[in-house]
Motif scaffolding. Structure first.
Motif, mmCIF file in Angstrom:
data_model
loop_
_atom_site.group_PDB
_atom_site.id
_atom_site.type_symbol
_atom_site.label_atom_id
_atom_site.label_comp_id
_atom_site.label_asym_id
_atom_site.label_seq_id
_atom_site.Cartn_x
_atom_site.Cartn_y
_atom_site.Cartn_z
ATOM 1 N N TRP A 1 10.365 -8.053 22.912
ATOM 2 C CA TRP A 1 11.056 -8.144 24.191
ATOM 3 C C TRP A 1 12.399 -7.460 24.080
ATOM 4 C CZ3 TRP A 1 8.606 -10.300 28.376
ATOM 5 C CH2 TRP A 1 7.388 -10.920 28.092
ATOM 6 N N VAL A 2 12.777 -6.750 25.137
ATOM 7 C CA VAL A 2 14.015 -5.977 25.152
ATOM 8 C C VAL A 2 14.885 -6.449 26.315
ATOM 9 C CG1 VAL A 2 14.972 -3.634 25.326
ATOM 10 C CG2 VAL A 2 12.766 -3.994 24.184
ATOM 11 N N ALA A 3 16.152 -6.738 26.041
ATOM 12 C CA ALA A 3 17.106 -7.112 27.089
ATOM 13 C C ALA A 3 17.535 -5.846 27.818
ATOM 14 C CB ALA A 3 18.311 -7.812 26.484
ATOM 15 N N VAL A 4 17.249 -5.789 29.123
ATOM 16 C CA VAL A 4 17.467 -4.565 29.897
ATOM 17 C C VAL A 4 18.303 -4.878 31.141
ATOM 18 C CG1 VAL A 4 16.313 -2.686 31.125
ATOM 19 C CG2 VAL A 4 15.248 -3.673 29.093
ATOM 20 N N TRP B 1 17.953 -9.195 38.783
ATOM 21 C CA TRP B 1 18.981 -8.153 38.692
ATOM 22 C C TRP B 1 19.927 -8.218 39.883
ATOM 23 C CZ3 TRP B 1 15.013 -3.992 37.011
ATOM 24 C CH2 TRP B 1 14.973 -3.902 35.621
ATOM 25 N N GLU B 2 19.377 -8.456 41.071
ATOM 26 C CA GLU B 2 20.214 -8.523 42.274
ATOM 27 C C GLU B 2 21.164 -9.713 42.235
ATOM 28 O OE1 GLU B 2 17.590 -8.548 45.623
ATOM 29 O OE2 GLU B 2 16.760 -6.580 45.132
ATOM 30 N N ARG B 3 20.686 -10.869 41.808
ATOM 31 C CA ARG B 3 21.493 -12.097 41.804
ATOM 32 C C ARG B 3 22.344 -12.243 40.561
ATOM 33 N NH1 ARG B 3 17.081 -16.484 43.515
ATOM 34 N NH2 ARG B 3 15.882 -15.190 42.146
ATOM 35 N N GLY B 4 21.788 -11.866 39.428
ATOM 36 C CA GLY B 4 22.474 -12.103 38.160
ATOM 37 C C GLY B 4 23.414 -10.980 37.776
ATOM 38 N N ALA B 5 24.193 -11.263 36.797
ATOM 39 C CA ALA B 5 25.122 -10.251 36.286
ATOM 40 C C ALA B 5 24.654 -9.727 34.941
ATOM 41 C CB ALA B 5 26.519 -10.856 36.147
ATOM 42 N N GLY B 6 23.459 -10.160 34.520
ATOM 43 C CA GLY B 6 23.026 -9.833 33.182
ATOM 44 C C GLY B 6 21.783 -8.985 33.094
ATOM 45 N N THR B 7 21.070 -9.236 32.023
ATOM 46 C CA THR B 7 19.870 -8.483 31.711
ATOM 47 C C THR B 7 18.636 -9.337 32.009
ATOM 48 O OG1 THR B 7 19.885 -9.319 29.443
ATOM 49 C CG2 THR B 7 21.020 -7.229 29.842
ATOM 50 N N VAL B 8 17.489 -8.690 32.023
ATOM 51 C CA VAL B 8 16.214 -9.389 32.025
ATOM 52 C C VAL B 8 15.475 -8.974 30.760
ATOM 53 C CG1 VAL B 8 16.024 -9.572 34.540
ATOM 54 C CG2 VAL B 8 15.034 -7.619 33.378
ATOM 55 N N ARG C 1 15.858 20.245 29.053
ATOM 56 C CA ARG C 1 15.330 18.881 29.013
ATOM 57 C C ARG C 1 16.471 17.865 29.038
ATOM 58 N NH1 ARG C 1 10.394 16.903 25.894
ATOM 59 N NH2 ARG C 1 10.044 19.112 25.952
ATOM 60 N N THR C 2 16.364 16.903 29.931
ATOM 61 C CA THR C 2 17.303 15.795 29.956
ATOM 62 C C THR C 2 16.722 14.695 29.072
ATOM 63 O OG1 THR C 2 17.981 16.318 32.200
ATOM 64 C CG2 THR C 2 18.439 14.081 31.432
ATOM 65 N N PRO C 3 17.535 14.109 28.202
ATOM 66 C CA PRO C 3 17.007 13.020 27.368
ATOM 67 C C PRO C 3 16.461 11.880 28.216
ATOM 68 C CG PRO C 3 19.130 13.753 26.551
ATOM 69 C CD PRO C 3 18.913 14.416 27.880
ATOM 70 N N GLY C 4 15.530 11.143 27.647
ATOM 71 C CA GLY C 4 14.931 9.996 28.321
ATOM 72 C C GLY C 4 15.886 8.813 28.363
ATOM 73 N N PRO C 5 15.434 7.715 28.955
ATOM 74 C CA PRO C 5 16.277 6.523 29.075
ATOM 75 C C PRO C 5 16.807 6.059 27.722
ATOM 76 C CG PRO C 5 14.274 6.281 30.368
ATOM 77 C CD PRO C 5 14.108 7.511 29.539
ATOM 78 N N THR C 6 18.097 5.765 27.700
ATOM 79 C CA THR C 6 18.759 5.381 26.454
ATOM 80 C C THR C 6 19.776 4.289 26.744
ATOM 81 O OG1 THR C 6 18.561 7.693 25.744
ATOM 82 C CG2 THR C 6 20.035 6.278 24.471
ATOM 83 N N LEU C 7 19.673 3.195 25.996
ATOM 84 C CA LEU C 7 20.592 2.059 26.117
ATOM 85 C C LEU C 7 21.551 2.021 24.938
ATOM 86 C CD1 LEU C 7 18.259 -0.982 26.936
ATOM 87 C CD2 LEU C 7 20.056 -0.081 28.391
ATOM 88 N N VAL C 8 22.720 1.444 25.161
ATOM 89 C CA VAL C 8 23.623 1.139 24.050
ATOM 90 C C VAL C 8 23.997 -0.331 24.156
ATOM 91 C CG1 VAL C 8 25.743 1.836 25.270
ATOM 92 C CG2 VAL C 8 25.699 1.840 22.782
ATOM 93 N N ASP C 9 24.013 -0.996 23.018
ATOM 94 C CA ASP C 9 24.470 -2.380 22.936
ATOM 95 C C ASP C 9 25.704 -2.373 22.053
ATOM 96 O OD1 ASP C 9 24.995 -5.046 22.317
ATOM 97 O OD2 ASP C 9 22.887 -5.606 22.369
ATOM 98 N N SER C 10 26.867 -2.446 22.687
ATOM 99 C CA SER C 10 28.131 -2.355 21.960
ATOM 100 C C SER C 10 28.355 -3.533 21.025
ATOM 101 C CB SER C 10 29.300 -2.237 22.941
ATOM 102 O OG SER C 10 29.148 -1.063 23.704
ATOM 103 N N SER D 1 26.177 -2.112 34.040
ATOM 104 C CA SER D 1 26.062 -2.670 32.703
ATOM 105 C C SER D 1 25.948 -4.184 32.809
ATOM 106 C CB SER D 1 27.271 -2.275 31.861
ATOM 107 O OG SER D 1 28.449 -2.806 32.439
ATOM 108 N N ALA D 2 25.572 -4.806 31.721
ATOM 109 C CA ALA D 2 25.468 -6.263 31.666
ATOM 110 C C ALA D 2 26.071 -6.699 30.336
ATOM 111 C CB ALA D 2 24.028 -6.711 31.790
ATOM 112 N N GLY D 3 27.326 -7.087 30.379
ATOM 113 C CA GLY D 3 27.999 -7.446 29.133
ATOM 114 C C GLY D 3 28.119 -6.233 28.243
ATOM 115 N N SER D 4 27.599 -6.354 27.042
ATOM 116 C CA SER D 4 27.714 -5.260 26.082
ATOM 117 C C SER D 4 26.580 -4.248 26.181
ATOM 118 C CB SER D 4 27.760 -5.832 24.662
ATOM 119 O OG SER D 4 26.531 -6.477 24.358
ATOM 120 N N VAL D 5 25.589 -4.508 27.045
ATOM 121 C CA VAL D 5 24.420 -3.624 27.150
ATOM 122 C C VAL D 5 24.573 -2.741 28.389
ATOM 123 C CG1 VAL D 5 21.908 -3.509 27.312
ATOM 124 C CG2 VAL D 5 22.990 -5.391 26.072
#
Length: 155
Positions: A104-107, A27-34, A65-74, A113-117
């Motif tokens: 496996w999930v791209a996170v 995450w530190e070096r890359g611009a994307g997801t793991v 209540r705050t919603p839990g972690p939520t991702l969007v992939d545009s 953000s990382a691209g569309s995610v």
């Protein structure tokens, strides 16, 4: 304060990796997801974007209540809700998918953000997830709303 929350979120997410240190370095070096394996600390319920965004809006109505972690992939037009592993609930439905053990999930990291995610609701590091029943009810309500808003087909 925000940086501390992001760092806690990084630690929480990286704990799902087989090598948390390598995950954080990427995450530190890359611009994307793991790729992180679902099923150990969380599963992801993935739904079409319009349904997911409406359900998330419904979840925000609860002031306690705050919603839990939520991702969007545009690019994929999907929203992913992080829930406890192997959640009880009826996840069958039009284009609803659940990533669990063996998936496996791209996170991206919580702080960018990382691209569309990207994170709509980033993890705060506390381990808070979407309660399955609450999410299921919000998805049902969102589905009903979308059915009412759907154009009537001309036969």
């Amino acid at each position: 304060m925000r940086n501390a929350m992001w760092m806690q979120g990084v630690e929480w997410l990286a704990a799902a990796a087989s090598d948390p240190q390598a995950c954080k370095r990427e995450w530190e070096r890359g611009a994307g997801t793991v790729l992180l394996e679902a099923g150990r600390h969380w599963d992801v319920v993935s739904v079409p974007r319009q349904l997911g965004l409406l359900a998330l809006d419904i979840l925000w109505y609860d002031p306690l209540r705050t919603p839990g972690p939520t991702l969007v992939d545009s690019a994929a037009h999907r929203v992913g809700f992080f829930v406890p592993p192997d959640p009880a609930g009826n996840w069958a439905g039009a284009d609803i998918r659940r990533a669990s053990k063996g998936s496996w999930v791209a996170v991206p990291p919580p702080y960018r953000s990382a691209g569309s995610v990207e994170w709509i609701v980033p993890p705060d590091g506390s381990g808070t997830l979407h309660p399955p029943l609450t999410l299921e009810l919000a998805l049902r309500q969102a589905n009903k709303t979308l059915a009412v808003l759907a154009p009537v087909s001309a036969d």
